[in-house]
Each structure stands twice: as C-alpha cells, then as structure tokens.
Design an enzyme around this catalytic site. Structure first.
Site, short mmCIF file in Angstrom:
data_model
loop_
_atom_site.label_atom_id
_atom_site.label_comp_id
_atom_site.label_asym_id
_atom_site.label_seq_id
_atom_site.Cartn_x
_atom_site.Cartn_y
_atom_site.Cartn_z
N PHE A 149 1.44 -1.24 -0.04
CA PHE A 149 -0.57 0.19 -0.16
C PHE A 149 0.78 0.79 0.27
O PHE A 149 0.71 2.52 0.02
CB PHE A 149 -0.65 -0.03 1.01
CG PHE A 149 -0.62 0.74 2.15
CD1 PHE A 149 0.07 1.99 3.01
CD2 PHE A 149 0.05 -0.76 3.13
CE1 PHE A 149 0.38 2.26 4.25
CE2 PHE A 149 1.05 -0.20 4.66
CZ PHE A 149 1.18 1.24 4.43
N GLU A 176 -4.87 -3.49 -1.77
CA GLU A 176 -6.91 -3.75 -1.59
C GLU A 176 -6.96 -2.41 -1.35
O GLU A 176 -8.23 -1.64 -1.09
CB GLU A 176 -7.48 -4.65 -1.11
CG GLU A 176 -6.44 -4.94 -0.17
CD GLU A 176 -5.04 -5.63 0.31
OE1 GLU A 176 -4.53 -5.49 -0.67
OE2 GLU A 176 -5.55 -6.48 1.41
N SER A 226 5.59 -7.13 3.32
CA SER A 226 6.24 -7.04 5.04
C SER A 226 6.57 -8.68 4.11
O SER A 226 6.09 -9.46 3.83
CB SER A 226 4.70 -6.77 5.75
OG SER A 226 3.48 -8.50 5.33
N CYS A 281 9.49 1.75 3.64
CA CYS A 281 10.36 0.92 3.79
C CYS A 281 11.76 1.30 4.24
O CYS A 281 12.38 0.38 4.13
CB CYS A 281 9.82 -0.54 2.85
SG CYS A 281 10.95 0.71 0.91
N GLU A 383 9.58 -4.23 13.06
CA GLU A 383 8.23 -2.95 12.12
C GLU A 383 7.54 -2.80 12.34
O GLU A 383 6.73 -3.27 12.70
CB GLU A 383 8.88 -3.40 10.77
CG GLU A 383 8.57 -2.54 10.33
CD GLU A 383 8.92 -2.74 8.36
OE1 GLU A 383 7.86 -3.69 8.45
OE2 GLU A 383 9.14 -2.07 7.63
P1 NAD Z 1 1.42 -5.99 2.89
O1 NAD Z 1 2.63 -7.64 3.34
O2 NAD Z 1 0.43 -6.64 4.14
O3 NAD Z 1 0.62 -6.48 1.43
C1 NAD Z 1 1.83 -6.72 1.04
C2 NAD Z 1 0.89 -7.35 -0.41
O4 NAD Z 1 0.45 -8.65 0.04
C3 NAD Z 1 -0.87 -6.51 -0.76
O5 NAD Z 1 -0.82 -6.80 -2.45
C4 NAD Z 1 -1.09 -7.83 0.13
O6 NAD Z 1 -2.94 -7.97 -0.80
C5 NAD Z 1 -0.96 -9.24 0.11
N1 NAD Z 1 -1.03 -9.66 1.29
C6 NAD Z 1 -1.74 -9.34 2.25
N2 NAD Z 1 -1.75 -10.06 3.41
C7 NAD Z 1 -1.45 -11.73 2.10
C8 NAD Z 1 -1.78 -12.76 2.89
N3 NAD Z 1 -1.96 -13.19 4.12
N4 NAD Z 1 -1.14 -13.99 1.82
C9 NAD Z 1 -1.41 -13.34 0.04
N5 NAD Z 1 -0.90 -11.57 0.31
C10 NAD Z 1 -1.17 -11.00 1.13
O7 NAD Z 1 2.19 -4.93 3.72
P2 NAD Z 1 2.02 -3.45 3.35
O8 NAD Z 1 1.45 -3.16 4.56
O9 NAD Z 1 0.50 -3.29 1.97
O10 NAD Z 1 2.90 -3.07 3.17
C11 NAD Z 1 4.47 -2.36 3.90
C12 NAD Z 1 4.92 -3.59 4.04
O11 NAD Z 1 5.86 -3.60 3.27
C13 NAD Z 1 6.12 -2.85 5.01
O12 NAD Z 1 6.73 -3.75 5.85
C14 NAD Z 1 7.18 -2.25 4.27
O13 NAD Z 1 8.77 -2.24 4.90
C15 NAD Z 1 7.21 -3.57 3.43
N6 NAD Z 1 7.52 -2.77 1.90
C16 NAD Z 1 9.37 -2.63 1.40
C17 NAD Z 1 10.14 -2.68 0.63
C18 NAD Z 1 10.67 -2.82 -0.02
O14 NAD Z 1 11.14 -2.29 -0.92
N7 NAD Z 1 11.40 -3.89 1.03
C19 NAD Z 1 9.04 -1.62 0.47
C20 NAD Z 1 7.80 -0.96 -0.06
C21 NAD Z 1 7.12 -1.32 1.81
#
Ligand code: NAD
Length: 498
Positions: A149, A176, A226, A281, A383
């Site tokens: 997101f 989403e 994440s 991130c 985090e």
């Molecule tokens: P998230 O892991 O909740 O979601 C990321 C994606 O995975 C979304 O499209 C979501 O719909 C999907 N998802 C969520 N739960 C799922 C599940 N149980 N099974 C399958 N798919 C699932 O992450 P977020 O909250 O959207 O984003 C924040 C996180 O992203 C933070 O941890 C941040 O550090 C990380 N991030 C990392 C980078 C990097 O390059 N390392 C860059 C940006 C964000």
C-alpha cells in the site's frame, strides 16, 4: 459510491466474485470506494488475456516497445496533479510526497525506455575453429507483480515498466487499500499505445495472490510488502518453480558519529523518520548516536523538532505528514508505543494523544520518540511502520556498526559523519543492502538497483536498474559452427575450443 473493478484485456471490468473491500480516505476516515476482490477465475481470465497478447508484443521490435513507454511518461506528466491528489486521498500521504511517489516510479519507466540497448546480448567471434557464440535475452511470457500500500504508484511502475519493456505481459495485484492509482496507470499505458492484455490489474487479497502463485502460466513473481508475506510467497513460488523476488520489511538505522553536523543530521532524521508518517520501507526508525555526549546533543535537538511536527490532512500544503493508511495501522503503532514503555524505554515524546481538529475520524498520529532503547526490546527488533523513532545509544563506533549488521532486517542504513575514513569503513563492512553517507534514505536512482538483505529481501536479483532486465528475461546462448570449422569424423570426447 465509487466502485473499483479490475483492468483486464485493455479495459476496466466489474468484479464478479461478489466480494469487495472498503477503500478509506485516511484524512477523513470515510469509506470512499469499494474495490472488487478477485476470485481465482478472474485471475485466470486476466492470465488468459495476457497469454494471448504476449507473443505479438514480444515480437514487436524493442524500439517500438520503448516508444510506448516514452508516450506513457508524457501522459503521466500530463495527469501528474490529478494522480497525486488521488494517491494522497487513498494513501494518506501529502500531495508533494505523492508526487515523489509517482516521480520515483516514472524514473524506472524512463530507464525502461533504454530497452533496445539494455536487452542486447553478447557475441564472441571465433570462440573455436569456425565457431561463434552469442547470447540473447528473451522475455519470460506472463509475469506478475504483487505490491504494497505504501507506494501505490512507484512500486507498480518498478515492476511493470521493465517487465513490459522486455516483452512480457504483466498481471499486477496492487494493494487493496489504495488501488485507484494503479488502475489509472493501466489506463494511461493503454492510451500510450500498449496492446490490450499486456498490462492487467487484478484487485484482490490472499485469494487473488494464491491464484497467481498457483497459475501455471505465470512464470515470475515480483513481490514487495511485509516480511511474513514475502517469505510465504517466496516459498510457494519456489514449490511451483516460478522465478521470484520478494522484498520485505525493514528497520533502518542511522549512525550519528560525534563529528556529524548535528543540525543537518537532525533535519535528515526528522524528514526520514516522520515523512509519510514513517510508512516507508526506507524510513529511518532507529538513530544510533555514538558516545554519551553525541546522544545528549542529539536528544536535545530532536525533542523540540518532534514536538513541533506539523501533522495535517493529505491536501494541506503545509503539512509535514498526513494520516496513516487505516485505523488498524494507527492502533498497531500505538500498541508498539505501549510495548516500548513496558519494556523500559524512555518515551521522550508521546504522539498518541494527537487529535486533528475537524477530522476526528481520520487516522492521525503524532510523532513519538523513544530514548534508551536496547537491542533486546521488541520495539527495536520489529518493524513498527509509523511515526516513531527509537534512539539506541552506542558506546563506540564498533558497537554502532554491529547494530544494523546483526539486525534481522537489512534494507537501508545511513552514517552521519565528516570523517571519510569512518564512512568508507562503514560502507564496506555494514551487513545491509543500501547505504547512505550523510544521506538518510539511500534509495538508489533508477539506473542502479534497489534491494535489501537478510529478512528484507528473498531472491537473487534486485529491483530496477540492470537487475530488472535480468529478472524479467531469460538468457539463451547459441554456439554456431560453419563448414569451414568442421573437422571430418565424429567426435566422441567432450569438444574443446582448440
Ligand atoms: P503486506 O505484506 O500486508 O501486503 C503486500 C501485498 O501482499 C498486498 O498486495 C496484499 O494484498 C498482499 N497480502 C497481504 N496479506 C496477504 C496474505 N496473507 N497472503 C497473500 N497475500 C497477502 O504489506 P503492506 O502493509 O501493504 O506494505 C507495508 C510493508 O511493505 C512494510 O513491511 C514495508 O516495509 C514493506 N515494503 C518493503 C519495501 C522494500 O522494497 N523492501 C518497499 C515498500 C514496502
């Protein structure tokens, strides 16, 4: 209420699963749209469209593919203000920050315009008698990106721009929570001349992600989100033999050496720790002053700056940062502040009580600052992803170097110093993927690669830069011999290039 469907076969289509999710406007706390959550069958429909369109796109010469990307750059610039406002209203970040989100994505699309050059293979003439060898890069076919997101424009572009420029068809599964901008980007790619079916957006949750993981026609997955989900996707993709790169969470340290320019360092920590409400991130979430005097000087300057942060709506041009993405995100960050207090850290500034007048239902949180954080505490190990900075006091440089090096996460790190020798030693030795020297958020520019180490990244190749072309293509190597090089008679031992 606005309904957001999917983008399949070159146009927006309604969801048919019967499942939807609320898309909030974080600055007011209101639901502003309902986004469709794709079923397995809807993901399959997108993949079939992609599969049908991909061979012709791959056969389109790379200059023509680059021209679509060039036109896309122009169209995003045309709609820059509208896109930034939509992004800010769905994510919560401020409009200037939303513009940065778009711009840093666009720079990767700009890099992808060089695809005719980037996809060139290698050639060796006369590798043996009459033998020439050459290699070529070919697209993988249908590939997918699953994105978080917190950068709803940048990270989708980091994924689809190089993939499509390489001749692949792409399935994007954005977050989403803020799907509006990814859908607009797909529309703009169509307007730029991309054939239907080459960029598809399926909105959804775990069901859509699992359908992507199980689909035999999807050859590669680029994930950002994440760490637990990154790990899950990496494991499942490996089981079905898909190429996969998964980028996860972070705990980025900033080392403050005794000789650092303290005013510049504090400016850097405030921007990198609290910008975008800490939902980056590459946000700095741990400051490590070296020596007691440095720590005391740092705290003395940090406290009033954190106390006077200006929190505003996403469309307030004077705001330092806006609301967080959801109420759950606010509650999660608050619970970490409670944990920190229980663990014995000193809460020097408490942002939990912040209220935004006139926007009481919005997802706001003031800036918080912890001092005397130690490495056994959960607020250090995990985090938090919010406007909270933890100060861990180190006795000397070696202890400061060890902290990020031994941490589970290894995304970004920075050192603030005037000492070139210390900076050079730090950059060489620290066990982290991206390093800043007097630069708090060392996100490499588009033509370098971006990637964290340890639990911040699973997979071999980084995002954007030359690695993105490597990730989205496979290399074929051709060894050719012409009659002048052929010896008479069969060869039974392994041929040597004599
Ligand atoms: P998230 O892991 O909740 O979601 C990321 C994606 O995975 C979304 O499209 C979501 O719909 C999907 N998802 C969520 N739960 C799922 C599940 N149980 N099974 C399958 N798919 C699932 O992450 P977020 O909250 O959207 O984003 C924040 C996180 O992203 C933070 O941890 C941040 O550090 C990380 N991030 C990392 C980078 C990097 O390059 N390392 C860059 C940006 C964000």
């Amino acid at each position: 209420m606005r309904a957001i469907g999917h983008f399949i076969g070159g146009k927006e289509v309604k969801g048919t699963s019967g499942r939807t999710a609320d898309v909030f406007e974080p600055m007011t706390g209101d639901v502003q749209a309902k986004v469709a959550l794709a079923s397995k069958a809807e993901v399959r429909a997108a993949v079939e469209n992609a599969r049908a369109a991909q061979p012709e796109w791959a056969a389109t010469n790379p200059q023509r593919r680059a021209r679509v990307m060039m036109k896309f750059l122009e169209l995003v610039q045309r709609d820059y203000d509208k896109l930034a406002e939509l992004l800010a209203r769905e994510h919560g970040k401020t409009v200037p920050d939303a513009k940065g989100d778009i711009q840093r994505g666009l720079e990767v699309a700009e890099f992808a315009c060089g695809i005719p050059h980037l996809m060139k293979g290698e050639y060796t003439e006369g590798a043996g008698p009459g033998i020439d060898i050459y290699s070529m890069r070919q697209p993988l076919g249908v590939v997918a990106g699953i994105t978080p997101f917190n950068f709803p424009a940048m990270i989708p572009m980091w994924k689809f721009a190089p993939a499509i420029a390489c001749g692949n068809a792409f399935i994007l599964k954005p977050s989403e929570r803020d799907p509006g901008v990814p859908m607009k980007l797909a529309e703009l790619m169509m307007e730029a001349g991309l054939p239907a079916g080459i960029l598809n957006v399926v909105n959804g949750d775990k069901e859509a992600v699992d359908a992507i993981l199980d689909d035999p026609d999807i050859k590669a997955i680029g994930f950002v989100g994440s760490t637990p989900i990154a790990h899950y996707i990496y494991e499942r993709a490996a089981q079905t033999g898909k190429r996969c790169q998964c980028f996860g969470g972070a705990k980025n340290h900033a080392i403050v050496m005794p000789d650092a320019d303290m005013d510049q360092t504090v400016d850097a920590l405030i921007g990198a720790g609290y910008g975008s409400a800490g939902e980056r991130c590459m946000a700095v979430s741990v400051a490590v002053p070296v020596g007691k005097t440095t720590a005391d000087r740092l705290m003395e300057k940090l406290i009033p700056r954190v106390e006077s942060l200006k929190i505003g709506t996403s469309i307030d041009p004077a705001a330092d940062y806006g609301p967080l993405v959801t109420r759950e995100a606010v509650e999660k960050v608050k619970s970490y502040i409670d944990i920190g207090i229980k663990e014995g850290a000193t809460l020097a500034v408490d942002g939990r009580g912040f209220k935004m007048q006139g926007y009481e239902k919005g997802f706001y949180l003031g800036g918080s600052l912890f001092d005397n954080v130690t490495k056994d505490m959960r607020i250090y190990k995990e985090e938090i992803f919010g406007p909270v900075l933890s100060v861990v006091r180190a006795h000397d440089y070696q202890e400061a170097l060890a902290l990020p090096s031994e941490h589970d996460y290894g995304n970004g790190v920075a050192i603030f110093t005037r000492d070139g020798d210390a900076a050079r030693d730090f950059a060489a030795k620290v066990n982290v993927g991206m390093v800043g020297i007097n630069v708090p958020i060392p996100v490499p520019i588009a033509y370098y690669t971006f990637g964290g180490w340890k639990k911040s990244g699973f997979g071999d190749l980084n995002q954007h830069g030359p690695d993105s072309v490597r990730f989205y293509t496979k290399t074929k190597t051709v060894t050719s011999r012409w009659p002048s090089g052929v010896k008479e008679g069969a060869e039974f031992s392994i041929p040597l290039m004599k």
